[in-house]
Design an enzyme around this catalytic site. Structure first.
Site, mmCIF file in Angstrom:
data_model
loop_
_atom_site.group_PDB
_atom_site.id
_atom_site.type_symbol
_atom_site.label_atom_id
_atom_site.label_comp_id
_atom_site.label_asym_id
_atom_site.label_seq_id
_atom_site.Cartn_x
_atom_site.Cartn_y
_atom_site.Cartn_z
ATOM 1 N N THR A 132 41.077 40.790 -7.274
ATOM 2 C CA THR A 132 41.174 41.090 -8.944
ATOM 3 C C THR A 132 41.014 39.225 -9.367
ATOM 4 O OG1 THR A 132 42.337 43.055 -8.889
ATOM 5 C CG2 THR A 132 42.087 41.590 -10.881
ATOM 6 N N LYS A 136 38.345 46.464 -14.019
ATOM 7 C CA LYS A 136 39.638 46.174 -13.206
ATOM 8 C C LYS A 136 40.641 45.534 -14.510
ATOM 9 C CE LYS A 136 42.940 46.120 -10.504
ATOM 10 N NZ LYS A 136 43.103 45.450 -8.866
#
Length: 287
Positions: free
Chosen positions: A96, A171
């Protein structure tokens, strides 16, 4: 696609790489701390002493590491993935990280004849172990289609989100939603406790209705058991929420709940809890 270089063998990366090995892929691994790869090496993974070695001669290179700074160091420079992967190699950054960095990697990869995807995951350590992660991919559709069989060995829900950077933007949305959900669970449990309820019974009851969620099913039992071990570290969630806060400001959105929850987690980190799991948010309320 047979040979995979896997960079980052932490809480998420180790079981993801293991699932690829179980599926018959030849997996070579690199991690800054070699000890974190020892179990994989015992199970047959090939050790690489450098990022350069792990990237060279592979059909696909997967990275799942720490911060955007770490990602930048791994991909760029003479010893990095972009310089050392052979033309035609597929690259999937499953960290991420910043959507802007994902686009930068994609553009540089194209110049070199490489196929880059940003493919962050959600599902925590349980999803990584069970091979049931949700994988959110951005980049060229052709590259996604080529990598999908590999992703299917690590995840259950694999979604093409669109152009480069869109996996990371999706995300960000996930982490924004999780932040608010965790805060709501913590507050419900603290309220229930102070109102004299049997909190376990209360959670069992409301989890079957409109308040139910995956996070409630996973995190509430841990809180009730006094288990604050990391399925996902507070320090990593702070990083993710910080990225989401930065990106939201860039598109002119003021996310007050996210900012509040981020400040709460920062307070816990300052008190020495950054290595605990996300469920430790309940400690903010003197649980």
């Amino acid at each position: 696609m047979k040979k995979i270089g896997f960079i980052g063998t932490g809480i998420m990366g180790e079981p993801m790489a293991r699932n690829l090995m179980k599926a018959g892929y030849e997996v070579a691994v690199y991690n800054r701390t070699k000890a974190k790869a020892d179990r994989l090496l015992e199970e047959g993974a090939e050790w690489c002493g450098t990022v350069k070695e792990c990237a060279a001669g592979r059909d696909m290179v997967i990275t799942i590491i720490g911060s955007p700074k770490d990602v930048e160091e791994v991909y760029f420079g003479p010893e990095g993935v972009l310089e050392n992967a052979a033309p035609g190699t597929y690259l999937a950054d499953m960290t991420t990280t910043s959507p802007k960095l994902a686009v930068r990697i994609y553009e540089e990869a194209r110049k070199r004849g490489l196929h880059a995807l940003d493919a962050p995951v959600t599902g925590g350590d349980r999803g990584a172990k069970d091979g049931t992660l949700t994988i959110l991919a951005g980049g060229d559709k052709e590259s996604f289609d080529a990598c999908r069989p590999v992703f299917e060995k690590m995840g259950k829900t694999i979604v093409y989100e669109g152009k480069a950077g869109n996996g990371q933007h999706t995300k960000m949305c996930n982490q924004i939603a999780v932040a608010g959900t965790l805060a709501g669970i913590a507050e419900a449990m603290v309220y229930g406790k102070n109102a004299g309820l049997d909190v376990s019974l209360m959670i069992d009851t409301i989890s079957t209705g409109a308040a139910g969620s995956v996070q409630m099913n996973i995190q509430a039992p841990k809180i009730l058991a006094g288990d604050y071990g990391p399925g996902f570290f507070i320090k990593h969630f702070i990083k993710d929420m910080g990225l989401a806060d930065e990106e939201s400001r860039a598109v002119g959105v003021d996310l007050r709940v996210l900012e509040t929850v981020l400040d709460m987690y920062k307070d816990l980190a300052e008190k020495g809890m950054e290595e605990e799991g996300m469920q430790a948010l309940v400690k903010y309320y003197n649980w």
